[in-house]
Design an enzyme around this catalytic site. Structure first.
Site, PDB file in Angstrom:
ATOM      1  N   ASP A 300       6.500  -0.709   2.319  1.00  0.00           N
ATOM      2  CA  ASP A 300       6.551  -1.741   1.265  1.00  0.00           C
ATOM      3  C   ASP A 300       5.729  -1.336   0.048  1.00  0.00           C
ATOM      4  O   ASP A 300       4.786  -0.572   0.143  1.00  0.00           O
ATOM      5  CB  ASP A 300       6.016  -3.071   1.828  1.00  0.00           C
ATOM      6  N   GLU A 301       6.157  -1.860  -1.137  1.00  0.00           N
ATOM      7  CA  GLU A 301       5.377  -1.767  -2.375  1.00  0.00           C
ATOM      8  C   GLU A 301       4.904  -0.359  -2.677  1.00  0.00           C
ATOM      9  O   GLU A 301       3.754  -0.138  -3.032  1.00  0.00           O
ATOM     10  CB  GLU A 301       4.178  -2.729  -2.279  1.00  0.00           C
TER      11      GLU A 301
HETATM   12  N1  IFG Z   1       2.950  -8.389  -0.008  1.00  0.00           N
HETATM   13  C1  IFG Z   1       2.413  -7.209   0.691  1.00  0.00           C
HETATM   14  C2  IFG Z   1       1.328  -7.476   1.707  1.00  0.00           C
HETATM   15  C3  IFG Z   1       0.396  -8.605   1.293  1.00  0.00           C
HETATM   16  C4  IFG Z   1       1.227  -9.847   0.964  1.00  0.00           C
HETATM   17  C5  IFG Z   1       0.329 -11.054   0.721  1.00  0.00           C
HETATM   18  C6  IFG Z   1       4.368  -7.300   2.179  1.00  0.00           C
HETATM   19  C7  IFG Z   1       5.369  -6.560   3.017  1.00  0.00           C
HETATM   20  C8  IFG Z   1       2.068  -9.528  -0.244  1.00  0.00           C
HETATM   21  N2  IFG Z   1       3.539  -6.548   1.403  1.00  0.00           N
HETATM   22  O1  IFG Z   1       4.315  -8.507   2.223  1.00  0.00           O
HETATM   23  O2  IFG Z   1       0.560  -6.285   1.884  1.00  0.00           O
HETATM   24  O3  IFG Z   1      -0.426  -8.228   0.231  1.00  0.00           O
HETATM   25  O4  IFG Z   1       1.070 -12.238   0.716  1.00  0.00           O
END
Ligand code: IFG
Length: 485
Positions: A300-301
């Site tokens: 992710d991200e």
């Molecule tokens: N998105 C990030 C997480 C976390 C989350 C907090 C995902 C897959 C926001 N990635 O959710 O690491 O920071 O709500």
């Protein structure tokens, strides 16, 4: 009607009662160690509140027993059970041992709230007579705990496992690494925890699980018919690893440890061979410690990884996971790559639907705006975030998984999972507050039939769990949406 959560498939009650007494015996077939263990789990949950010295015996025939047995009943599937209660006996049968364990959770909920007490209470310990046949809608009914942003003790994680098991949750996803911390000992790369595990969001002491502690957590979950899914988040969310080993960095320089809450700034060097040696060692050690079939590699991200590099990286990591005999799971972004058919995508933002639908492979649903337990309940909730929206108890319950992905084969939806990210959480009491009362709703969406599920009816059953949680000293949010008893 009893206030069971998740709601069983079928339940008919008559107007009698079975009473647990000092003479009650828990009967299991002989030469069935797994059933004896489930019988002992039941005894261990009944002895403290009743004060009775309940024994597990093989093939008890005396009246006043609770019997556990397997029967050839494929209609119950891998996790279903059949519970028959008369004034003389409680008979719990299942096609597989997991079904007996879930039937035990139902049995506990048929008993009064005082059954959750850690010290002897007066009783009476009556179970209404009748019959329940039950089996789950989805095979995947999960929770995820982020132990990287803030570290949580083995006991805190075990408490969360126990609470989730009460509601027939059967998947426990541990988010073991991120920018702020590396939480699992890797013997070939010891600095990952020695350095990368030494802090957390806000600059606290962090921590990590030794391999023995991780194995203990896995065994504890497995004894509760919960499959543990370890996640090493890659190629982004890797600052803790990069800070621990200069050679993993493109310029050979290790960044500082990070204690903030930004995301999307770190990336492994997808062009350096040492990266894949590192991953082969990490995934190999983790696979050897994980009896379940899955390794989650995050994905992710990865804003700091150019898309073509990301795609090549994901495809190469997938071969490493397979080489260690495991099935890969990744957050939805991994569907940008060419994946094996069995690789599972975990939906979280709904921004990759066309890749998920186009690929057609299996998915776990964790839509942030419905299932992220770190979302505040209301604007005044102190803990949590709100980037995906506020999620009150009704919002968490009133949605239907099949409605999430248009034109997607429902057979490819394995189930749902509720992630709890820990940027703003410090201890088990914070975990309990964000997970309850919303977790039982996810458990019901995952287990109970789609037909007939309705918030107006569910909220009354949920209200009856308040007294149980009070006996358990559970730190739950007293939502104004629930008519607490
Ligand atoms: N998105 C990030 C997480 C976390 C989350 C907090 C995902 C897959 C926001 N990635 O959710 O690491 O920071 O709500």
């Amino acid at each position: 009607m009893p206030n069971l959560i998740p709601q069983p498939v079928s339940i008919t009650l008559t107007d009698g009662a079975f009473s647990i007494a000092p003479t009650t015996v828990i009967s299991v077939p002989d030469a069935a160690p797994e059933l004896t263990a489930i019988g002992q789990y039941l005894a261990d949950s009944l002895i403290p509140p009743t004060g009775f010295d309940l024994q597990v015996q093989t093939n008890a025939t005396s009246v006043g027993y609770i019997s556990l047995a397997l029967v050839a009943d494929p209609s119950l599937g891998d996790e279903g059970y059949h519970l028959t209660i008369t004034p003389e006996t409680v008979t719990l049968t299942a096609h597989q041992p997991a079904g007996l364990f879930w039937g035990v959770q139902t049995l506990r909920q048929l008993l009064p709230p005082a059954i959750e007490s850690a010290s002897p209470q007066p009783g009476p310990w009556t179970i209404p007579t009748g019959e329940i046949r039950d089996h789950p809608r989805f095979a995947w009914r999960g929770v995820m705990l982020d132990v990287a942003r803030h570290f949580f003790s083995v006991d805190a994680v075990k408490r969360y496992i126990d609470l989730a098991a009460c509601y027939k949750i059967n998947r426990f996803h541990l988010h073991l690494s991120d920018d702020q911390g590396w939480r699992i000992e890797i013997k070939t790369w010891p600095n990952l925890t020695a350095h990368g595990g030494s802090t957390e969001v806000g600059g606290g002491p962090g921590g990590y699980y030794t391999q023995a502690e991780y194995a203990d957590l896995v065994a504890y979950a497995q004894a509760r018919y919960m499959v543990v899914i370890p996640e090493i988040d890659l190629p982004g969310h890797t600052n803790a690893a990069l800070a621990s080993y200069p050679e993993l960095n493109g310029d050979g320089k290790a960044p500082d440890l990070y204690t903030g809450t930004e995301v999307g700034f770190s990336s492994l060097c997808v062009d350096k061979e040492i990266t894949y040696q590192f991953l082969n060692d990490v995934l190999g050690e983790l696979a050897a410690l994980t009896p379940g079939p899955y390794l989650h590699i995050g994905g992710d991200e990865a804003a700091a990884t150019p898309l073509p590099d990301y795609v090549r990286f994901v495809e190469r990591v997938e071969t490493l996971v397979a080489a260690h005999g495991k099935q890969m799971i990744g957050w939805e972004e991994v569907t940008r790559a060419e994946l094996n058919d069995e690789t599972i995508a975990q939906l979280w933002t709904n921004k990759h639907d066309q890749h998920i639908i186009g690929r057609g492979g299996p998915v776990i649903l964790s839509p942030a705006f419905k299932t992220y337990l770190d979302m505040k309940y209301t604007a005044t909730t102190t803990l949590g975030l709100r980037w995906a929206g506020l999620i009150e108890v009704a919002d968490a319950y009133a949605w239907e998984p099949n409605d999430l992905l248009p034109d997607f084969p429902s057979a490819k939806i394995l189930g749902i999972e509720a992630p709890l990210w820990s940027e703003t959480l410090e201890d088990i009491k914070d975990i309990e507050f964000m997970a309850f009362p919303r977790l039982p709703g996810y458990a019901e969406i995952g287990w109970s039939p789609q037909e007939g599920r309705a918030w107006d009816e569910y909220r009354l059953r949920l209200a009856a769990h308040g007294p149980r949680w009070q006996v358990m000293n559970l730190n739950f949010y007293r939502s104004s949406q629930i008519p607490w008893e």
